[in-house]
Design an enzyme around this catalytic site. Structure first.
Site, PDB file in Angstrom:
ATOM      1  CB  CYS A 208      -0.828  -0.012   1.254  1.00 33.00           C
ATOM      2  SG  CYS A 208      -1.694   1.403   1.493  1.00 33.00           S
ATOM      3  CG  LEU A 210      -1.377   8.198   2.021  1.00 40.95           C
ATOM      4  CD1 LEU A 210      -2.706   8.481   1.001  1.00 40.95           C
ATOM      5  CD2 LEU A 210      -1.742   8.150   3.492  1.00 40.95           C
ATOM      6  CG  LEU A 220       7.419  13.317  -1.613  1.00 40.33           C
ATOM      7  CD1 LEU A 220       6.741  13.540  -0.559  1.00 40.33           C
ATOM      8  CD2 LEU A 220       8.855  12.882  -1.187  1.00 40.33           C
ATOM      9  CD  GLU A 242      -1.810  -6.443  -1.337  1.00 35.29           C
ATOM     10  OE1 GLU A 242      -0.937  -6.330  -0.341  1.00 35.29           O
ATOM     11  OE2 GLU A 242      -3.042  -5.892  -1.008  1.00 35.29           O
ATOM     12  CB  SER A 246      -5.955   3.423  -5.808  1.00 34.02           C
ATOM     13  OG  SER A 246      -4.999   4.169  -5.940  1.00 34.02           O
ATOM     14  CE  LYS A 323      15.326  12.487 -24.875  1.00 32.14           C
ATOM     15  NZ  LYS A 323      16.456  11.498 -25.041  1.00 32.14           N
TER      16      LYS A 323
HETATM   17  C1  LIG Z   1      -0.750  -0.741  -4.311  1.00 30.05           C
HETATM   18  C2  LIG Z   1      -1.377   0.448  -4.011  1.00 30.05           C
HETATM   19  O1  LIG Z   1      -1.201   0.774  -2.972  1.00 30.05           O
HETATM   20  S1  LIG Z   1      -2.517   1.490  -4.982  1.00 30.05           S
HETATM   21  C3  LIG Z   1      -2.822   2.542  -3.950  1.00 30.05           C
HETATM   22  C4  LIG Z   1      -2.191   4.079  -4.311  1.00 30.05           C
HETATM   23  N1  LIG Z   1      -2.525   4.769  -3.199  1.00 30.05           N
HETATM   24  C5  LIG Z   1      -3.591   5.929  -3.258  1.00 30.05           C
HETATM   25  O2  LIG Z   1      -4.140   5.575  -4.165  1.00 30.05           O
HETATM   26  C6  LIG Z   1      -3.414   6.736  -2.302  1.00 30.05           C
HETATM   27  C7  LIG Z   1      -3.730   7.968  -2.619  1.00 30.05           C
HETATM   28  N2  LIG Z   1      -2.923   8.724  -3.674  1.00 30.05           N
HETATM   29  C8  LIG Z   1      -1.856   8.867  -3.347  1.00 30.05           C
HETATM   30  O3  LIG Z   1      -1.408   8.699  -2.151  1.00 30.05           O
HETATM   31  C9  LIG Z   1      -1.035   9.531  -4.311  1.00 30.05           C
HETATM   32  O4  LIG Z   1      -1.510  10.057  -5.615  1.00 30.05           O
HETATM   33  C10 LIG Z   1       0.068   8.268  -4.984  1.00 30.05           C
HETATM   34  C11 LIG Z   1       0.885   7.640  -4.091  1.00 30.05           C
HETATM   35  C12 LIG Z   1      -0.513   7.377  -5.791  1.00 30.05           C
HETATM   36  C13 LIG Z   1       0.918   9.200  -5.820  1.00 30.05           C
HETATM   37  O5  LIG Z   1       1.792   9.839  -5.183  1.00 30.05           O
HETATM   38  P1  LIG Z   1       2.436  11.282  -5.483  1.00 30.05           P
HETATM   39  O6  LIG Z   1       3.611  11.653  -4.404  1.00 30.05           O
HETATM   40  O7  LIG Z   1       1.555  12.379  -5.779  1.00 30.05           O
HETATM   41  O8  LIG Z   1       2.978  10.876  -6.877  1.00 30.05           O
HETATM   42  P2  LIG Z   1       4.329  11.789  -7.667  1.00 30.05           P
HETATM   43  O9  LIG Z   1       4.496  13.213  -7.404  1.00 30.05           O
HETATM   44  O10 LIG Z   1       5.351  10.789  -7.860  1.00 30.05           O
HETATM   45  O11 LIG Z   1       3.506  11.579  -9.117  1.00 30.05           O
HETATM   46  C14 LIG Z   1       3.585  10.645 -10.235  1.00 30.05           C
HETATM   47  C15 LIG Z   1       2.731  10.810 -11.237  1.00 30.05           C
HETATM   48  O12 LIG Z   1       1.408  10.288 -11.039  1.00 30.05           O
HETATM   49  C16 LIG Z   1       0.572  11.091 -11.642  1.00 30.05           C
HETATM   50  N3  LIG Z   1      -0.137  11.765 -10.526  1.00 30.05           N
HETATM   51  C17 LIG Z   1      -0.353  11.725  -9.218  1.00 30.05           C
HETATM   52  N4  LIG Z   1      -1.195  12.491  -8.898  1.00 30.05           N
HETATM   53  C18 LIG Z   1      -1.923  12.829  -9.678  1.00 30.05           C
HETATM   54  C19 LIG Z   1      -3.289  13.761  -9.896  1.00 30.05           C
HETATM   55  N5  LIG Z   1      -3.872  13.881  -8.627  1.00 30.05           N
HETATM   56  N6  LIG Z   1      -3.821  13.730 -10.994  1.00 30.05           N
HETATM   57  C20 LIG Z   1      -3.080  13.362 -12.166  1.00 30.05           C
HETATM   58  N7  LIG Z   1      -1.935  12.624 -12.335  1.00 30.05           N
HETATM   59  C21 LIG Z   1      -1.382  12.360 -10.855  1.00 30.05           C
HETATM   60  C22 LIG Z   1       1.121  12.123 -12.483  1.00 30.05           C
HETATM   61  O13 LIG Z   1       1.543  11.427 -13.849  1.00 30.05           O
HETATM   62  C23 LIG Z   1       2.427  12.241 -11.721  1.00 30.05           C
HETATM   63  O14 LIG Z   1       3.615  12.799 -12.346  1.00 30.05           O
HETATM   64  P3  LIG Z   1       3.752  14.282 -12.908  1.00 30.05           P
HETATM   65  O15 LIG Z   1       3.721  15.076 -11.491  1.00 30.05           O
HETATM   66  O16 LIG Z   1       5.230  14.567 -13.232  1.00 30.05           O
HETATM   67  O17 LIG Z   1       2.904  14.494 -13.831  1.00 30.05           O
END
Ligand SMILES: CC(=O)SCCNC(=O)CCNC(=O)[C@H](O)C(C)(C)COP(=O)(O)OP(=O)(O)OC[C@H]1O[C@@H](n2cnc3c(N)ncnc32)[C@H](O)[C@@H]1OP(=O)(O)O
Length: 338
Positions: A208, A210, A220, A242, A246, A323
């Site tokens: 998981c 977050l 992050l 896993e 989401s 890039k």
């Molecule tokens: C196996 C599992 O646990 S699945 C469950 C995943 N966790 C969740 O859904 C919990 C809620 N969501 C989150 O905590 C976060 O959105 C995470 C962990 C999925 C991503 O964390 P972040 O720190 O925001 O990721 P990060 O900044 O590295 O972004 C990576 C890319 O994801 C995409 N992304 C992340 N958030 C968003 C958003 N709100 N809208 C659109 N694209 C997004 C983008 O492509 C982004 O890259 P960019 O900012 O260069 O465009």
């Protein structure tokens, strides 16, 4: 004061365990009873029931999903029903609670602002974050926190996570998990984490993930995903997260996987090969073949017989302008000795 926050958590945990071990529901049909138990155990709710989180003294943001696990099911009060906190909404209202106060160092919670303020000033994790440092760059530190050692911290973190992630529901049995928590170097405020199941039969490298809402879209999530692959590669296993992912998990992983595949195929160690198989890619990247196929399909870069279209991959990357800055993790800052 901090003890009051503890009591709140412990009370709700005990209620949950009580339900799990038999519950009450005397006159209910067994189907309803089963449904009730499942909902209690996993905190399943169709709508948000806490309006907002006061996170530390200066951050306030809305919840994304509901969770019944924080509450007494009968009174819909937080933890034990003796709470002197906010007046809770009536049963017809969507929200059971307007503001949940959560410590930004240890994730203990309360609905009483006075208790919260006192705890915030005294929280032990403010002075010293839990766990052992596994990565320390000038920018970010990742600490490994064992669920078996820091049970309450990990349980509170899991409860909090449920408010931002609908499809994962592990709260209390944290003993078999490790939590990798990212901080700004020098700070004791967690910004995000991933959990790892120590007995994963699918050999998942992440259960998981977050990123806490105030810290999202800063890279992050990508840093933590990269770290999870680094750990599994050091263990010598081909791995992945896993499932199910989401919607945000899928977006984040597809972005990470696309970059990794692109780098290895176009810039890295596979760039000079005439022909590359999915198995080659899997060995080099540590990614599962199924995840590689999913990503190449997403990029429209795979044909029949699993032929990889490098030209299409190049075009995709040029149009997405990604890039440079391929890897967020810098190997020289890894501190993985056990
Ligand atoms: C196996 C599992 O646990 S699945 C469950 C995943 N966790 C969740 O859904 C919990 C809620 N969501 C989150 O905590 C976060 O959105 C995470 C962990 C999925 C991503 O964390 P972040 O720190 O925001 O990721 P990060 O900044 O590295 O972004 C990576 C890319 O994801 C995409 N992304 C992340 N958030 C968003 C958003 N709100 N809208 C659109 N694209 C997004 C983008 O492509 C982004 O890259 P960019 O900012 O260069 O465009």
């Amino acid at each position: 004061m901090a003890g009051s926050i503890d009591q709140s958590l412990i009370a709700s945990t005990q209620q949950l365990k009580g339900r799990k071990n038999g519950g009450k529901g005397k006159n209910k049909s067994s189907t309803n009873l089963k449904k009730d138990r499942k909902e209690m155990l996993y905190g399943i709710l169709n709508e948000r029931n806490i309006k907002q989180i006061q996170f530390g003294v200066s951050k306030r943001f809305p919840t994304w999903y509901g969770s019944a696990v924080y509450f007494d099911p009968e009174t819909k009060r937080l933890g034990c029903s003796e709470s002197k906190g906010q007046v809770h909404c009536g049963s017809n209202d969507q929200y059971w609670l307007d503001t949940l106060f959560v410590c930004e160092y240890c994730f203990k919670y309360t609905d009483d602002q006075t208790v919260f303020v006192a705890h915030s000033a005294a929280c032990l994790f403010q002075k010293r974050a839990p766990g052992k440092i596994k990565y320390k760059s000038p920018e970010y530190t990742i600490r490994r926190v064992k669920g078996s050692k820091y049970q309450l911290f990990c349980q509170c973190l899991c409860l909090f996570t449920k408010l931002y992630l609908d499809n994962k529901s592990m709260y209390f049995k944290v003993d078999h998990y490790e939590f990798y928590i990212v901080y700004e170097t020098g700070s004791t405020k967690p910004m995000g984490f991933f959990s790892k199941d120590l007995v994963s039969y699918q050999q998942n490298n992440l259960a998981c993930i977050l990123t806490l809402p105030p810290y999202q879209r800063r890279g992050l999530g990508s840093l933590l995903i990269e770290f999870s692959y680094k750990l599994s590669q050091l263990e010598g296993v081909i791995s992945g997260p896993e499932v199910p992912l989401s919607p945000f998990g899928l977006i984040g992983y597809l972005k990470y996987w696309s970059q990794i595949l692109y780098w290895h195929l176009i810039e890295g160690d596979l760039a000079h090969f005439d022909k590359v198989s999915l198995e080659d890619l899997s060995i080099v990247t540590g990614m599962r073949v199924s995840d590689i196929i999913l990503t190449l399909k997403h990029l429209n870069c795979i044909g029949e017989n699993n032929q990889i279209y490098l030209q299409a991959l190049n075009t995709w990357f040029k149009s997405h302008g990604a890039k440079g800055n391929w890897f967020k993790l810098q190997d020289e800052y890894l501190l993985i000795d056990d």
